[in-house]
Design an enzyme around this catalytic site. Structure first.
Site, PDB file in Angstrom:
ATOM      1  N   SER A 131       0.833  -1.196   0.000  1.00 11.10           N
ATOM      2  CA  SER A 131       0.000   0.000   0.000  1.00 11.10           C
ATOM      3  C   SER A 131       0.869   1.248   0.000  1.00 11.10           C
ATOM      4  O   SER A 131       1.986   1.258   0.556  1.00 11.10           O
ATOM      5  CB  SER A 131      -0.865  -0.035   1.256  1.00 11.10           C
ATOM      6  OG  SER A 131      -1.457   1.211   1.463  1.00 11.10           O
ATOM      7  N   TYR A 144      -1.536  -0.661  10.678  1.00  8.74           N
ATOM      8  CA  TYR A 144      -1.826  -1.315   9.403  1.00  8.74           C
ATOM      9  C   TYR A 144      -0.673  -1.105   8.427  1.00  8.74           C
ATOM     10  O   TYR A 144      -0.151  -2.060   7.828  1.00  8.74           O
ATOM     11  CB  TYR A 144      -3.131  -0.759   8.804  1.00  8.74           C
ATOM     12  CG  TYR A 144      -3.297  -1.078   7.340  1.00  8.74           C
ATOM     13  CD1 TYR A 144      -3.557  -2.376   6.909  1.00  8.74           C
ATOM     14  CD2 TYR A 144      -3.181  -0.071   6.360  1.00  8.74           C
ATOM     15  CE1 TYR A 144      -3.694  -2.681   5.556  1.00  8.74           C
ATOM     16  CE2 TYR A 144      -3.320  -0.370   5.015  1.00  8.74           C
ATOM     17  CZ  TYR A 144      -3.568  -1.667   4.608  1.00  8.74           C
ATOM     18  OH  TYR A 144      -3.691  -1.960   3.281  1.00  8.74           O
ATOM     19  N   LYS A 189       2.213  -3.771   6.561  1.00  7.28           N
ATOM     20  CA  LYS A 189       2.535  -3.870   5.124  1.00  7.28           C
ATOM     21  C   LYS A 189       4.041  -3.726   4.918  1.00  7.28           C
ATOM     22  O   LYS A 189       4.653  -4.472   4.149  1.00  7.28           O
ATOM     23  CB  LYS A 189       1.783  -2.778   4.340  1.00  7.28           C
ATOM     24  CG  LYS A 189       0.296  -3.004   4.262  1.00  7.28           C
ATOM     25  CD  LYS A 189      -0.053  -4.168   3.333  1.00  7.28           C
ATOM     26  CE  LYS A 189      -1.456  -4.672   3.501  1.00  7.28           C
ATOM     27  NZ  LYS A 189      -1.754  -5.890   2.794  1.00  7.28           N
TER      28      LYS A 189
HETATM   29  P1  NAD Z   1     -10.866  -6.878   1.516  1.00  5.97           P
HETATM   30  O1  NAD Z   1     -11.030  -6.836   2.973  1.00  5.97           O
HETATM   31  O2  NAD Z   1     -12.054  -6.683   0.664  1.00  5.97           O
HETATM   32  O3  NAD Z   1     -10.131  -8.216   1.076  1.00  5.97           O
HETATM   33  C1  NAD Z   1      -9.240  -8.910   1.915  1.00  5.97           C
HETATM   34  C2  NAD Z   1      -9.707 -10.348   1.974  1.00  5.97           C
HETATM   35  O4  NAD Z   1      -8.826 -11.102   2.794  1.00  5.97           O
HETATM   36  C3  NAD Z   1     -11.096 -10.482   2.585  1.00  5.97           C
HETATM   37  O5  NAD Z   1     -11.898 -11.263   1.709  1.00  5.97           O
HETATM   38  C4  NAD Z   1     -10.859 -11.200   3.896  1.00  5.97           C
HETATM   39  O6  NAD Z   1     -11.944 -12.039   4.233  1.00  5.97           O
HETATM   40  C5  NAD Z   1      -9.588 -11.961   3.616  1.00  5.97           C
HETATM   41  N1  NAD Z   1      -8.779 -12.261   4.797  1.00  5.97           N
HETATM   42  C6  NAD Z   1      -8.371 -11.430   5.775  1.00  5.97           C
HETATM   43  N2  NAD Z   1      -7.646 -12.107   6.668  1.00  5.97           N
HETATM   44  C7  NAD Z   1      -7.582 -13.396   6.259  1.00  5.97           C
HETATM   45  C8  NAD Z   1      -6.989 -14.576   6.776  1.00  5.97           C
HETATM   46  N3  NAD Z   1      -6.311 -14.574   7.913  1.00  5.97           N
HETATM   47  N4  NAD Z   1      -7.106 -15.723   6.089  1.00  5.97           N
HETATM   48  C9  NAD Z   1      -7.811 -15.756   4.924  1.00  5.97           C
HETATM   49  N5  NAD Z   1      -8.404 -14.675   4.407  1.00  5.97           N
HETATM   50  C10 NAD Z   1      -8.295 -13.504   5.066  1.00  5.97           C
HETATM   51  O7  NAD Z   1      -9.751  -5.777   1.148  1.00  5.97           O
HETATM   52  P2  NAD Z   1      -9.294  -5.229  -0.255  1.00  5.97           P
HETATM   53  O8  NAD Z   1      -9.647  -3.797  -0.308  1.00  5.97           O
HETATM   54  O9  NAD Z   1      -9.682  -6.110  -1.332  1.00  5.97           O
HETATM   55  O10 NAD Z   1      -7.719  -5.295  -0.045  1.00  5.97           O
HETATM   56  C11 NAD Z   1      -6.957  -6.387  -0.527  1.00  5.97           C
HETATM   57  C12 NAD Z   1      -5.502  -6.165  -0.148  1.00  5.97           C
HETATM   58  O11 NAD Z   1      -5.072  -4.920  -0.687  1.00  5.97           O
HETATM   59  C13 NAD Z   1      -5.263  -6.088   1.337  1.00  5.97           C
HETATM   60  O12 NAD Z   1      -4.050  -6.734   1.621  1.00  5.97           O
HETATM   61  C14 NAD Z   1      -5.158  -4.605   1.602  1.00  5.97           C
HETATM   62  O13 NAD Z   1      -4.345  -4.340   2.709  1.00  5.97           O
HETATM   63  C15 NAD Z   1      -4.500  -4.127   0.325  1.00  5.97           C
HETATM   64  N6  NAD Z   1      -4.768  -2.714   0.030  1.00  5.97           N
HETATM   65  C16 NAD Z   1      -6.061  -2.287  -0.049  1.00  5.97           C
HETATM   66  C17 NAD Z   1      -6.312  -0.926  -0.315  1.00  5.97           C
HETATM   67  C18 NAD Z   1      -7.720  -0.415  -0.379  1.00  5.97           C
HETATM   68  O14 NAD Z   1      -7.912   0.786  -0.278  1.00  5.97           O
HETATM   69  N7  NAD Z   1      -8.709  -1.226  -0.575  1.00  5.97           N
HETATM   70  C19 NAD Z   1      -5.250  -0.050  -0.526  1.00  5.97           C
HETATM   71  C20 NAD Z   1      -3.967  -0.559  -0.460  1.00  5.97           C
HETATM   72  C21 NAD Z   1      -3.730  -1.884  -0.184  1.00  5.97           C
END
Ligand code: NAD
Length: 686
Positions: free
Chosen positions: A126, A154, A158
């Site tokens: 991120s 958080y 990362k």
């Molecule tokens: P999201 O919460 O929709 O997706 C994350 C998924 O991981 C969820 O389906 C959740 O159920 C699953 N999960 C969490 N912990 C778990 C575990 N221990 N075992 C199995 N599954 C698990 O989030 P997103 O927005 O799709 O983000 C996806 C990735 O991108 C994440 O790593 C997040 O940190 C990163 N990210 C997101 C953003 C954003 O703004 N959405 C920005 C930068 C980085």
């Protein structure tokens, strides 16, 4: 690519979009997600969009053994690792959960990968790892060289994971780790079927605006309008989630092109390089929904800075990836997703459970129930055969159904509630010819006939989906199932994509069928006749006191094998006035439209076929359809452990029996590439 890509967190927002892109690019995918912040319905919708089955495991990446099992079962070539907890604010309140889930979970995953000699990983990092990049001079737009300095737990998870992957790669240079630092993902899939599930109060600007638009939030709070930007609000780099998803394909392709034995650890920013202010996004969103939304400018928020725009030139040149979709497009797609799914994947009065088979549970086999509490009307439909398992009114079951999948799978099951295809009713001698070729079908009646699609008909197949939505205006649920029937299954030519849509409102079940030959099919013609095989009981113990009245008493004359002779005849006029089903047995094809029909009857008016009144006269059923005939069957051959003869009666609208073997009728059922087969059936209960 013969090996699978394991996608952790594949049911989540960015993960689900990435799985769609992977499948569209010919990758095979297996998903692992513990659904802590997502719903299995996202996976069902991925399958619906991509028209293929995607293996899914409800596994926590903290569970070493369960994760190892997935690696043992599938030949995995690489991992895209999304699974994480991701809410910045929450991470300051429960930091231990964040460190444990994100960091320990990743260590676990990497250990399992190592054990299985899988050394390719694309990691969701991120822009948060940079912290406040404005603390340096000349670091906006932010390049990958910008020193890191996350400001919350958080962000620190990362950064630590990046460092762990870097160290793993240093220790074993054959590892390939792509670190993708996302800026601000937004938007939704253009189909309107996937998007961010808005559980709780959204942290991000666009989902928040969408909730204001649907009335779930009163107004948008704009945190400060005294920044040094063109309208005084802070600048961020918003990237469409579909562009972001494509970045993962680009990263995988880049890693796969490295020379054999060569590893890599490298970071790439995924952003557009173009900043938008809060008001820019606000205006774009208001434009896409066609109205202004309430907002209030409040004081600056702690930790907010003027500008966090990416310098994406490294990804542009090395990965040959660049963001293509505009903020306006993201707004339009988000609005489409929000209007179709105002509460994301959660729907009031809809639920599902796994429909177990022999104690084995699989997400592929679910039983979906929608209900209308006010009228005490409830309908359950299973993925298996897109089967109506129950329709009940005021606590009484209107139809016959089994409680377990196992019973449905027994050979004694007389097609209870099932979707019947590819060809409903009988095909004489199990043969037909089409475009000069002869086809021999599977035989499942009297050693001669192909009945209801043969030994592996649609009734025995696991449909994908459903996509479930609710229309507030029509007070109607829509459950959309899809089935891909392979060329050669039961002997039928051509691949076939069949959609079954259940439109369910209080007291009414409307079924819409459509079928097409996909462009990828090698053969380009086939035959189709679809119907539903519900046995109605109307709350009675058996049907002998049910009163039935038909709209026609003309039937197709049949021979000893129940195949049509080409003539019609009349059964007793009494049926037109109404009879009690006491003694008379029926298994006849009643003719509604002698001249047959076109291939797609969905635009034809619904014609009432039959009306039935329960013995107590408190339930009335009406069956109507757009079809030229209907088979009326009093269930005299039913012989299961739970139900015997005459436990229920069937009304199966469809095309003429064995139509393909009649010159007069065959045009009703021949489907060619580019054409659509369609029909509608309606059951109304009062
Ligand atoms: P999201 O919460 O929709 O997706 C994350 C998924 O991981 C969820 O389906 C959740 O159920 C699953 N999960 C969490 N912990 C778990 C575990 N221990 N075992 C199995 N599954 C698990 O989030 P997103 O927005 O799709 O983000 C996806 C990735 O991108 C994440 O790593 C997040 O940190 C990163 N990210 C997101 C953003 C954003 O703004 N959405 C920005 C930068 C980085």
């Amino acid at each position: 690519m013969n090996k699978y890509i394991l996608v952790t967190g594949g049911a989540g927002y960015i993960g689900s979009h990435t799985v769609v892109e992977l499948l569209a690019n010919g990758y095979k995918v297996v998903i692992v997600d513990n659904l802590v912040n997502s719903s299995y319905d996202a996976v069902a919708r991925i399958e619906y969009i991509c028209q293929q089955k995607v293996p899914f495991f409800n596994v926590d990446i903290m569970d070493y053994e369960a994760l190892s099992q997935v690696f043992r079962e599938y030949d995995i070539g690489g991992v895209i690792h999304f699974a994480a907890l991701k809410a910045v604010g929450e991470s300051t309140k429960i930091p231990l959960e964040y460190y444990t889930n994100n960091i320990t979970g990743t260590i676990n995953l990497v250990r399992v990968m190592k054990e299985h000699d899988v050394k390719t990983i694309v990691f969701s990092s991120s822009a948060t790892v940079y912290g406040d990049a404005t603390r340096f001079e000349n670091m906006i737009p932010i390049p990958e060289e910008c020193p890191t300095g996350p400001t919350n737990p958080y962000g620190r998870t990362k950064l630590m994971i990046e460092q762990i992957l870097c160290d793993v790669q240093k220790a074993d240079r054959s590892w390939r780790a792509a670190i993708l630092r996302y800026f601000n993902p937004m938007g939704a899939h253009p189909s309107g079927l996937l998007g961010e599930d808005p559980l709780g109060i959204p942290n991000n600007l666009l989902p928040y605006l969408a909730q204001v638009a649907v009335g779930r939030r009163e107004k948008l709070n704009v945190f400060g309008n005294d920044y040094d930007s063109h309208d005084g609000t802070p600048i961020r780099d918003y990237v469409h989630v579909v562009d972001l998803a494509k970045g993962h394909i680009a990263a995988l392709a880049y890693l796969s092109k490295l020379e054999s034995g060569n590893g890599l650890y490298r970071e790439w920013n995924l952003g557009t390089g173009m900043g938008s202010t809060v008001f820019d996004v606000y205006n774009a969103f208001c434009k896409s929904i066609g109205r202004e939304l309430p907002f209030e400018v409040v004081g600056r928020r702690d930790g907010d800075v003027l500008n966090l725009t990416a310098r994406p030139t490294r990804a542009n040149s090395e990965l040959e990836w660049s963001a293509k979709l505009s903020v306006e497009q993201a707004c339009t797609d988000l609005w489409n997703w929000t209007t179709l799914n105002p509460f994301g994947f959660q729907l009031k009065n809809y639920g599902w459970k796994i429909f177990e088979e022999n104690g084995k549970s699989s997400y592929a086999s679910r039983l979906h129930t929608v209900s209308f509490p006010e009228s005490e009307f409830l309908v359950s439909v299973a993925n298996y055969g897109a089967t109506i398992q129950d329709i009940s009114m005021k606590g009484k079951s209107m139809v016959l159904g089994f409680d377990s999948l196992e019973e449905y799978q027994q050979s004694s099951n007389p097609f209870f509630g099932a979707t019947i295809g590819r060809f409903a009713n009988r095909i004489g001698s199990s043969r037909f010819s089409l475009d000069g070729s002869e086809y021999k079908l599977s035989v499942n009646e009297n050693n001669r006939t192909c009945l209801h699609g043969g030994i592996n008909g649609f009734d025995k197949q696991m449909f994908l989906g459903p996509v479930v939505t609710f229309s507030e205006a029509d007070k109607e649920f829509l459950l959309e199932f899809i089935l891909m029937d392979q060329d050669g299954n039961n002997g039928f030519p051509s691949d076939l994509v069949c959609k079954v849509k259940y439109k369910i409102s209080a007291g009414k079940v409307k079924i819409e069928y459509s079928a097409e030959i996909p462009s990828s099919s090698k053969s380009d013609s086939t035959i189709v006749n679809l119907t539903n095989h519900t046995y109605f009981l109307l709350g009675d113990a058996e049907i002998s006191k049910v009163h039935v009245q038909t709209e026609t008493n003309e039937i197709l004359s049949v021979d000893g094998e129940l195949l049509p002779t080409g003539l019609t005849e009349k059964v007793s006029d009494l049926l037109l006035e109404g009879v009690i089903l006491a003694d008379q047995a029926y298994d006849n094809c009643f003719v509604v439209e002698k001249n047959g029909c076109q291939l797609d009857t969905r635009k034809q008016p619904l014609m009432k076929h039959l009306e039935a009144l329960s013995s107590t006269k408190d339930v009335k059923l009406e069956v109507a359809s757009t079809e030229p005939c209907f088979q009326f069957y009093t269930g005299d051959g039913v012989n299961t452990e739970a139900f015997g003869p005459r436990s229920g009666f069937c009304v199966e609208p469809g095309r003429f029996i064995d139509a393909i073997n009649s010159e007069k009728w065959k045009s009703q059922v021949i489907l060619r590439k580019g054409e659509v087969y369609g029909s509608i059936i309606e059951y109304s209960f009062t």
